[in-house]
Design a protein around this motif. Structure first.
Motif, short mmCIF file in Angstrom:
data_model
loop_
_atom_site.label_atom_id
_atom_site.label_comp_id
_atom_site.label_asym_id
_atom_site.label_seq_id
_atom_site.Cartn_x
_atom_site.Cartn_y
_atom_site.Cartn_z
N PHE A 1 0.06 -9.82 0.28
CA PHE A 1 0.88 -10.05 1.47
C PHE A 1 2.29 -10.52 1.12
CE2 PHE A 1 -3.35 -10.39 3.55
CZ PHE A 1 -3.19 -9.30 4.40
N GLY A 2 2.45 -11.06 -0.09
CA GLY A 2 3.79 -11.49 -0.49
C GLY A 2 4.51 -10.49 -1.38
N ASP A 3 3.91 -9.30 -1.56
CA ASP A 3 4.44 -8.34 -2.53
C ASP A 3 5.34 -7.32 -1.83
OD1 ASP A 3 4.93 -6.45 -4.42
OD2 ASP A 3 2.84 -6.15 -5.01
N PRO A 4 6.66 -7.37 -2.09
CA PRO A 4 7.56 -6.42 -1.40
C PRO A 4 7.24 -4.96 -1.73
CG PRO A 4 8.74 -7.66 -3.10
CD PRO A 4 7.40 -8.29 -2.97
N GLU A 5 6.71 -4.70 -2.95
CA GLU A 5 6.37 -3.31 -3.29
C GLU A 5 5.21 -2.80 -2.45
OE1 GLU A 5 5.86 -2.65 -7.47
OE2 GLU A 5 7.68 -3.76 -7.94
N PHE A 6 4.26 -3.72 -2.17
CA PHE A 6 3.15 -3.34 -1.30
C PHE A 6 3.68 -2.99 0.09
CE2 PHE A 6 0.34 -5.01 2.09
CZ PHE A 6 -0.68 -4.08 1.99
N TRP A 7 4.57 -3.84 0.62
CA TRP A 7 5.08 -3.59 1.97
C TRP A 7 5.93 -2.33 2.02
CZ3 TRP A 7 2.48 -5.42 5.65
CH2 TRP A 7 1.87 -6.68 5.53
N ASN A 8 6.59 -2.02 0.91
CA ASN A 8 7.34 -0.77 0.84
C ASN A 8 6.38 0.43 0.93
OD1 ASN A 8 9.64 0.96 0.31
ND2 ASN A 8 8.74 1.26 -1.71
N ALA A 9 5.23 0.32 0.22
CA ALA A 9 4.24 1.40 0.27
C ALA A 9 3.66 1.52 1.68
CB ALA A 9 3.12 1.14 -0.74
N VAL A 10 3.43 0.36 2.33
CA VAL A 10 2.93 0.39 3.72
C VAL A 10 3.94 1.10 4.62
CG1 VAL A 10 2.38 -1.04 5.72
CG2 VAL A 10 1.51 -1.68 3.48
N LYS A 11 5.21 0.72 4.45
CA LYS A 11 6.26 1.32 5.28
C LYS A 11 6.30 2.84 5.09
CE LYS A 11 10.43 2.08 4.35
NZ LYS A 11 11.63 1.91 3.53
N ASN A 12 6.32 3.28 3.83
CA ASN A 12 6.37 4.72 3.56
C ASN A 12 5.15 5.44 4.12
OD1 ASN A 12 8.81 4.57 2.26
ND2 ASN A 12 7.89 4.26 0.23
N LEU B 1 0.45 4.08 0.00
CA LEU B 1 -0.59 3.11 -0.38
C LEU B 1 -1.47 3.63 -1.51
CD1 LEU B 1 -1.66 1.51 3.01
CD2 LEU B 1 -0.85 0.33 0.97
N GLU B 2 -1.90 4.89 -1.41
CA GLU B 2 -2.83 5.39 -2.43
C GLU B 2 -2.16 5.52 -3.79
OE1 GLU B 2 -6.12 7.20 -2.10
OE2 GLU B 2 -6.24 7.58 0.04
N THR B 3 -0.90 5.94 -3.82
CA THR B 3 -0.24 6.01 -5.12
C THR B 3 0.02 4.60 -5.64
OG1 THR B 3 1.93 6.18 -4.06
CG2 THR B 3 0.88 8.23 -4.68
N PHE B 4 0.24 3.66 -4.73
CA PHE B 4 0.41 2.26 -5.14
C PHE B 4 -0.85 1.77 -5.84
CE2 PHE B 4 0.21 -2.34 -4.23
CZ PHE B 4 1.42 -2.74 -4.78
N VAL B 5 -2.02 2.10 -5.24
CA VAL B 5 -3.29 1.72 -5.87
C VAL B 5 -3.38 2.35 -7.25
CG1 VAL B 5 -5.80 1.98 -5.75
CG2 VAL B 5 -4.52 1.41 -3.69
N TYR B 6 -3.03 3.64 -7.34
CA TYR B 6 -3.14 4.32 -8.63
C TYR B 6 -2.23 3.69 -9.69
CZ TYR B 6 -2.40 7.66 -12.33
OH TYR B 6 -2.27 8.23 -13.56
N PHE B 7 -0.96 3.52 -9.33
CA PHE B 7 -0.02 3.05 -10.35
C PHE B 7 -0.25 1.58 -10.70
CE2 PHE B 7 2.15 6.95 -9.13
CZ PHE B 7 2.46 7.45 -10.38
N THR B 8 -0.71 0.77 -9.72
CA THR B 8 -1.03 -0.62 -10.05
C THR B 8 -2.26 -0.68 -10.93
OG1 THR B 8 -0.42 -1.01 -7.75
CG2 THR B 8 -1.15 -2.90 -9.00
N GLY B 9 -3.29 0.12 -10.56
CA GLY B 9 -4.55 0.04 -11.29
C GLY B 9 -4.50 0.73 -12.63
#
Lengths: 295, 346
Positions: B108-119, B296-304
């Motif tokens: 919830f505090g991660d701007p990259e996560f919120w960017n992925a949500v926005k996109n 979101l899904e690419t965020f999961v991939y690149f983070t994981g």
């Protein structure tokens, strides 16, 4: 539904309307076919032809199969095509076997445990496995760098299963009961009565599985460290969209331009689908009619 | 393929699974594993053992498929516990340390996560507005063709791209619209400036929608065509006799007749609002950069997988999955309130 002519109530469309429709349809068809056509044309053009045209060709002035001989004389693409073919054939056979078995059991009205088993399967539709947890399962099964990693995690598709089950349910139970009275066992009933009646749905579901196996590329990236085991989709991604150059692996590209080689790879990845598709397509119609009647 | 069939059964599927979700009755394990406690009952209610024996062939042929679902789907479902762990691959699920909700707090505090949500939300909204109506329009056009041969030919052509992989579709779009592509070649032949579509963050939204329409629009007409073929011909006739022209017949006969199908598909789409696809975005993220291309899904991939942060990636994936279930549920509530039959029935 077949309509032989314009119904009387419809009236004759004005020439302007007919022309507009014809234009719209032509545009739609060209939008689909034209990109595929440039791939064919570019892959078959001679190196000079491609260079003079600036990288792509719409109508090859002199033909050359150089691009195809280049990539089919061995090397990573030949191997990838073999890998993909093997995975598609083995995977489709396994998937169909497992799907037919489970779908047939779940289609029988009074089978023991049928309802809970159905719920067990259908729940997975609502909550599909996440990428990371599925990765751990595949890892724990020891499937790293195994071709099975491209097959087993996708063995049964819930949608395909549900369609197959619906088709089996639509087979008249009188037929099955009659066979049972004649002393046929469940397996004989499935093999001699149900399956011959289900050719259409098996063809369509088989095509869905085969296309999914043939097109799969992402899983090889995360499950395979050994790039020589990559299927064609993964290789294609590397060279066509990943920006890598084929020249590095194919050696001297004297007989074909790099663009022709890239387009030839796209061609070879597309061709099997385009070849099988017309034979199965007539079953789509049959399937849609059956589905519509049932709905 | 029989999409109507699929939809009917998908509805059934959701129906049962939603009851489960709402009822919350646990224990999805099949009773096959229960001990045969009532094996000595009278003939009218045969005991478990006898029934298993009677159905043994059926149960045996179901085993490979069931084993697949138990191992890969339920195994992965269980694997979601790593979203609450500081997961170390070497230690495994049992050895890794529990961290509670730490990953979710970080999320919830991660701007990259919120960017992925926005996109993701932007692309999902674009898909809804521009992709959803496209097959309906194409189906109406196809349905108005009287000649069977032409119609079949056009159908064969427009279904085909559905079977091509995203790698091929992306490659085709590069060949057409790329900097050295066909369209730019034409433009320069005409003495005009080129267009920059591939790799241009500003054009990314329209590009991915155009790709989706090219690939899936034709295939998605199947369901609309099936619905259109069910419209009562007599209603058209009556409307035509009353002097209704082409436009009014469309508005007053065709659209009301297929409204339930449109509503159902809209509900399904809303329920899967966040499922915008993965491969298409995975393939093109680098070309525009994560600022625009991360969903979101690419965020999961690149983070994981790229950063090795498995626990955090699983937490984001789980978050998306739970929101997805909630969305399907809510979409159905809305559908019922609107008086339409939803994905599942009450």
């Amino acid at each position: 539904m077949s309509r032989t002519g314009t119904p009387a109530w419809m009236g004759r469309p004005t020439p302007a309307v007919r022309a507009a429709k014809a234009v719209a349809l032509t545009v739609v068809v060209l939008l689909v076919i034209f990109p595929l056509w440039t791939v064919v044309a570019t892959s078959l053009a001679s190196p000079q032809n491609v260079i003079e045209n600036g990288g792509w060709v719409i109508w090859p002035e002199d033909f050359s199969f150089g691009a195809y001989t280049e990539i089919l004389q061995g090397g990573i693409i030949t191997r990838a095509l073999l890998v993909s073919t093997a995975i598609t054939v083995v995977g489709t056979a396994l998937s169909l076997t497992c799907t037919i078995g489970l779908a047939y059991t779940l289609s029988r009205p009074k089978v023991y445990g049928g309802k809970p088993l159905l719920l067990l399967v259908l729940f997975t539709f609502l909550f599909p496995p996440g990428m990371v947890p599925l990765f751990l399962v595949v890892q724990s099964a020891g499937l790293f760098d195994q071709y099975a990693a491209l097959i087993l995690p996708f063995l049964v598709n819930v949608f395909n299963l549900v369609v197959m089950r619906g088709f089996f349910q639509s087979i008249p139970s009188e037929l099955i009961d009659a066979a049972r009275i004649d002393g046929a066992g469940e397996f004989a009933i499935l093999r001699k009565i149900v399956l011959p009646l289900s050719k259409a749905v098996i063809a369509v579901i088989g095509l869905f599985y085969a296309v999914a196996y043939w097109n799969r590329f992402f899983e090889a990236i995360i499950y395979f460290n050994d790039q020589t085991k990559w299927p064609i989709g993964t290789v294609l991604r590397q060279y066509v969209t990943g920006g890598a150059s084929l020249a590095e692996t194919s050696g001297e590209l004297a007989t074909a331009s790099p663009q022709s080689v890239q387009m030839a790879v796209v061609m070879l990845a597309t061709l099997p689908i385009v070849c099988v598709y017309p034979f199965v397509q007539r079953y789509f119609v049959k399937g849609v009619v059956t589905g519509a009647l049932k709905a | 393929m029989n999409i109507l069939f699929q939809l009917g059964t998908a509805r059934e599927a959701l129906d049962v699974s939603m009851t489960r979700v709402r009822g919350g009755t646990g224990g999805t394990s099949p009773p096959v594993e229960e001990p045969p406690t009532r094996s000595k009952e009278d003939g009218s209610r045969p005991g478990h053992l006898r029934r298993i024996r009677a159905d043994r062939v059926l149960l045996i042929i179901a085993v490979p498929g069931l084993a697949y679902f138990l191992f890969f789907h339920y195994g992965a479902l269980f694997g979601n516990v790593l979203a609450f762990q500081d997961f170390v691959p070497f230690l495994g699920l049992s050895g890794s340390e529990w961290v509670g909700l730490a990953h979710f707090e970080r999320m919830f505090g991660d701007p990259e996560f919120w960017n992925a949500v926005k996109n993701t939300l932007v692309i999902a909204a674009l898909q809804l507005v521009f992709f959803f109506p496209a097959p309906l329009a194409l189906a109406l056009l196809l349905n108005s063709i009287v000649g069977d041969t032409i119609r079949r030919f056009v159908q064969s052509v427009v279904y085909l791209p559905h079977f091509l992989s995203w790698v091929i579709v992306v490659a085709l779009f590069q060949q057409m619209l790329g900097g050295a592509g066909v369209v730019n070649g034409w433009l320069s032949d005409l003495g005009m400036g080129g267009i920059s579509v591939i790799g241009n963050p500003d054009a990314y939204g329209p590009l991915v929608i155009a790709q989706l329409i090219w690939k899936e629009c034709g295939w998605a007409t199947i369901i609309f065509l099936a619905a259109l073929s069910q419209v009562d011909e007599q209603q058209y006739e009556a409307a035509a006799l009353d002097g209704a022209g082409w436009g009014r017949r469309l508005w007053h006969v065709t659209l009301p007749a297929i409204r339930p199908v449109i509503a159902l598909l809209l509900v399904l789409r809303l329920g899967e609002f966040l499922s915008i696809g993965f491969e298409q975005f995975f393939l093109q993220r680098q070309s525009v950069g994560p600022e625009t291309g991360e969903v979101l899904e690419t965020f999961v991939y690149f983070t994981g997988f790229a950063s090795g942060d498995f626990g955090y990636a699983a937490a984001v994936g789980l978050f998306k999955g739970v929101i997805g279930v909630a969305l399907i549920y809510t979409a159905n509530k809305v559908a019922h309130r609107l008086g339409e039959q939803g994905v599942y029935q009450r």
